[in-house]
Motif scaffolding. Structure first.
Motif, PDB file in Angstrom:
ATOM      1  N   PHE A 143       0.893  -1.203  -0.035  1.00 32.26           N
ATOM      2  CA  PHE A 143      -0.054  -0.050  -0.031  1.00 32.26           C
ATOM      3  C   PHE A 143       0.870   1.166   0.026  1.00 32.26           C
ATOM      4  N   THR A 144       2.046   1.111  -0.097  1.00 32.95           N
ATOM      5  CA  THR A 144       3.034   2.325   0.088  1.00 32.95           C
ATOM      6  C   THR A 144       3.023   2.780  -1.350  1.00 32.95           C
ATOM      7  N   ASN A 145       2.806   4.232  -1.188  1.00 36.05           N
ATOM      8  CA  ASN A 145       2.810   5.144  -2.637  1.00 36.05           C
ATOM      9  C   ASN A 145       3.992   5.513  -3.161  1.00 36.05           C
ATOM     10  N   PRO A 146       3.998   5.632  -4.472  1.00 31.87           N
ATOM     11  CA  PRO A 146       2.821   5.514  -5.315  1.00 31.87           C
ATOM     12  C   PRO A 146       2.568   3.935  -5.607  1.00 31.87           C
ATOM     13  N   SER A 147       1.557   3.336  -5.109  1.00 38.32           N
ATOM     14  CA  SER A 147       1.414   2.077  -4.821  1.00 38.32           C
ATOM     15  C   SER A 147       1.746   1.249  -6.304  1.00 38.32           C
ATOM     16  N   GLY A 148       1.207   1.811  -7.493  1.00 37.24           N
ATOM     17  CA  GLY A 148       1.416   1.225  -8.863  1.00 37.24           C
ATOM     18  C   GLY A 148       2.755   0.900  -9.266  1.00 37.24           C
ATOM     19  N   LEU A 149       3.410   2.005  -9.192  1.00 36.60           N
ATOM     20  CA  LEU A 149       4.695   2.717  -9.391  1.00 36.60           C
ATOM     21  C   LEU A 149       5.879   1.507  -8.651  1.00 36.60           C
ATOM     22  N   VAL A 150       5.451   1.422  -7.484  1.00 35.59           N
ATOM     23  CA  VAL A 150       6.407   0.724  -6.437  1.00 35.59           C
ATOM     24  C   VAL A 150       6.191  -0.801  -6.669  1.00 35.59           C
ATOM     25  N   VAL A 162       4.413  -9.992  -4.579  1.00 36.44           N
ATOM     26  CA  VAL A 162       3.947  -8.772  -4.243  1.00 36.44           C
ATOM     27  C   VAL A 162       2.745  -7.963  -5.081  1.00 36.44           C
ATOM     28  N   TYR A 163       1.725  -7.843  -4.251  1.00 36.16           N
ATOM     29  CA  TYR A 163       0.446  -7.202  -4.916  1.00 36.16           C
ATOM     30  C   TYR A 163       0.242  -5.825  -4.533  1.00 36.16           C
ATOM     31  N   GLY A 164       0.015  -5.096  -5.578  1.00 33.29           N
ATOM     32  CA  GLY A 164      -0.276  -3.717  -5.047  1.00 33.29           C
ATOM     33  C   GLY A 164      -1.965  -3.589  -4.747  1.00 33.29           C
ATOM     34  N   ILE A 165      -2.075  -2.873  -3.680  1.00 33.33           N
ATOM     35  CA  ILE A 165      -3.420  -2.656  -3.277  1.00 33.33           C
ATOM     36  C   ILE A 165      -3.734  -1.013  -2.997  1.00 33.33           C
ATOM     37  N   CYS A 166      -4.929  -0.682  -3.219  1.00 30.52           N
ATOM     38  CA  CYS A 166      -5.221   0.643  -3.212  1.00 30.52           C
ATOM     39  C   CYS A 166      -7.048   0.833  -2.712  1.00 30.52           C
ATOM     40  N   ASP A 167      -7.410   1.681  -1.896  1.00 35.29           N
ATOM     41  CA  ASP A 167      -8.725   1.827  -1.475  1.00 35.29           C
ATOM     42  C   ASP A 167      -9.474   2.928  -2.401  1.00 35.29           C
ATOM     43  N   GLY A 168      -8.574   3.479  -3.404  1.00 32.16           N
ATOM     44  CA  GLY A 168      -9.074   4.423  -4.321  1.00 32.16           C
ATOM     45  C   GLY A 168     -10.519   3.652  -5.131  1.00 32.16           C
ATOM     46  N   PRO A 169     -10.595   2.648  -5.893  1.00 32.08           N
ATOM     47  CA  PRO A 169     -11.560   2.338  -6.515  1.00 32.08           C
ATOM     48  C   PRO A 169     -12.497   1.843  -5.585  1.00 32.08           C
ATOM     49  N   TYR A 170     -12.463   1.465  -4.438  1.00 30.47           N
ATOM     50  CA  TYR A 170     -13.422   1.225  -3.453  1.00 30.47           C
ATOM     51  C   TYR A 170     -14.222   2.346  -2.657  1.00 30.47           C
ATOM     52  N   LEU A 194      -4.282   2.077 -14.793  1.00 31.21           N
ATOM     53  CA  LEU A 194      -3.220   1.898 -13.710  1.00 31.21           C
ATOM     54  C   LEU A 194      -3.659   2.406 -12.517  1.00 31.21           C
ATOM     55  N   ASN A 195      -2.675   2.188 -11.519  1.00 29.32           N
ATOM     56  CA  ASN A 195      -3.104   2.896 -10.130  1.00 29.32           C
ATOM     57  C   ASN A 195      -3.439   4.123 -10.165  1.00 29.32           C
ATOM     58  N   HIS A 196      -4.426   4.787  -9.716  1.00 29.33           N
ATOM     59  CA  HIS A 196      -4.795   6.057  -9.580  1.00 29.33           C
ATOM     60  C   HIS A 196      -5.006   6.644 -11.021  1.00 29.33           C
TER      61      HIS A 196
END
Length: 459
Positions: A143-150, A162-170, A194-196
């Protein structure tokens, strides 16, 4: 089973601990450890988290520490939620970008690159240590930002767990469910990008496609985060955009609104966090838990209410009211990134098939992207892991933006891993929120000078 949290002294830690404690028995988790390299933060926020967890689930073994090895030892699952450089670096990222008329938001464009400079190296170290000390089949939820790039950087280095997670879409889906007075589980979606930088192209409610009705519903633009967008824009896209696409579709408005404001988002959060820390720092989580939780919730509510207000020029609060003590222990849902990580664990441990939105390798699911491009996409998750759904061909309006930002991400990852200044300039130069060689060059020089202690000298 053991769940380890890196960055367990973060402000969200009490909520994360609450959700873990509530679901630990179902998930077969009997040991939880929150780690942070900041001893004050882990004592305060980790301490609140530990006490809350003990009230909810006294049987759960819950520890807080600054010891990384002890945290990672024999871990089955790891959640990363780091803010390398703290609030001060976030403010520096934003203000440096704004000098050049560029958005400095922490996950997009210049600000996102600056945060990636600090985040990626830290995560490489921790993931390498996890390979040595954790269980062989450990799963890492980033969940460490920028999540997709990391996540792209870690995957490119062979960290396939490693799986990227983000609560943005939810965030939008939760608001939609509340507005329609239905359960979140009644909603099924196809999300891609992509993430965000993602879109919903399908939203089904109890199996019935409803996206066109949702787009045409005027109240959606009042009751949800869709208030950021004009209806005619969403109609033209024929898809629901992620809230962070506001920075792309309304770029000049975002910059103007920030410049007109007294504070940037980072400065707002820094001030809230400073005031919260000042009130909490003299208290003891064991002796003063009720008072500390009340203080924490007061300031946490301020953070949530202010989300996206500065950038959009809106006075609409992200949440309507302050979160109370009773809310903290009673409210269901709203788990954010914790819910995503715990849902994934549930799918693995209990073989309960779930639909989730994750950042994972594309593997041919979105045409026109490479297989190893990390994308944000709807996945079917079970005991065997995450399988992205097939999206196929994407309309050119969306695809052109995805390609451009993904090229930026690939170059940014290479630049940071190789310490290559030329690639870093190229990366920012082609990012649509920068789109200038001269500005990119200046930004890279300033960020590298500012963060030399984190990244060392570059060539």
């Amino acid at each position: 089973m053991k769940l380890a949290v890196l960055g367990g002294g973060g402000v969200r830690s009490p909520f994360l601990a609450k959700y873990i404690a509530n679901k630990a028995e179902k998930l077969k988790i009997d040991s939880v450890i929150f780690m942070d390299d900041n001893s004050d933060k882990i004592r305060i926020y980790g301490g609140i988290a530990k006490k809350a967890a003990s009230i909810i689930n006294p049987k759960l073994k819950f520890e807080i520490t600054t010891d990384v090895k002890e945290t990672l030892k024999d871990a089955d699952f790891i959640i990363t939620s780091l803010r390398v450089g703290g609030d001060e670096s976030r403010v520096t990222d934003e203000r440096t970008a704004l000098k050049y008329g560029i958005v400095g938001q922490e996950t997009t464009g210049a600000g996102g690159f600056a945060m990636a400079l600090r985040s990626i190296n830290a995560l490489i170290k921790y993931c390498s240590m996890a390979k040595e000390y954790s269980k062989p089949d450990v799963k890492i939820f980033n969940f460490t930002n920028p999540s997709g790039l990391v996540t792209q950087a870690l995957r490119s280095l062979g960290f396939d767990n490693v799986y990227g997670i983000c609560d943005g879409p939810y965030g939008f889906l939760k608001e939609l469910a509340s507005y329609l007075n239905i359960n979140l589980d009644d909603i099924s979606v196809e999300c891609f990008g992509l993430n965000h930088l993602s879109w919903f192209r399908s939203i089904k409610i109890k199996g019935q496609e409803k996206i066109n009705e949702i787009i045409e519903d005027d109240r959606i633009y009042e009751k949800t985060e869709m208030h950021l967008f004009e209806k005619k824009l969403v109609r033209s896209l024929n898809m629901i955009p992620n809230a962070y696409l506001y920075y792309y579709y309304y770029r000049e408005k975002a910059v103007d609104n920030i410049l007109k404001s007294q504070y940037t988002r980072g400065e707002t959060i820094r001030e809230i966090n400073k005031n919260m820390y000042r009130e909490l720092s003299t208290l003891n989580p064991e002796k003063d838990f009720e008072k500390m939780l009340g203080i924490f919730l007061k300031y946490y509510s301020q953070r949530e209410k202010s989300y996206m207000n500065i950038e959009s020029g809106s006075n609409k609060p992200h949440i309507e009211k302050e979160i109370t003590w009773q809310d903290f222990f009673d409210m269901q849902g709203g788990e954010g990134y914790a819910g995503i990580a715990l849902g994934f664990i549930d799918a693995i441990v209990n073989d309960s098939k779930k639909e989730m939105i994750l950042s994972v390798p594309n593997n041919g699911m979105i045409e026109g992207l490479k297989d190893d491009d990390v994308v944000e996409i709807t996945c079917s998750v079970d005991k065997n892991g995450a399988n992205p759904v097939y999206i196929g061909e994407v309309p050119e309006i969306q695809m052109s933006l995805i390609r451009q930002v993904k090229l930026y991400e690939r170059l940014a990852v290479e630049a940071i891993i190789e310490k290559n200044k030329e690639k870093a300039v190229q990366a920012l130069m082609i990012h649509p929120l920068v789109n200038s060689y001269s500005i990119a060059s200046n930004l890279i020089e300033e960020y590298l000078n500012e963060y030399i202690d984190f990244v060392g000298a570059w060539r």
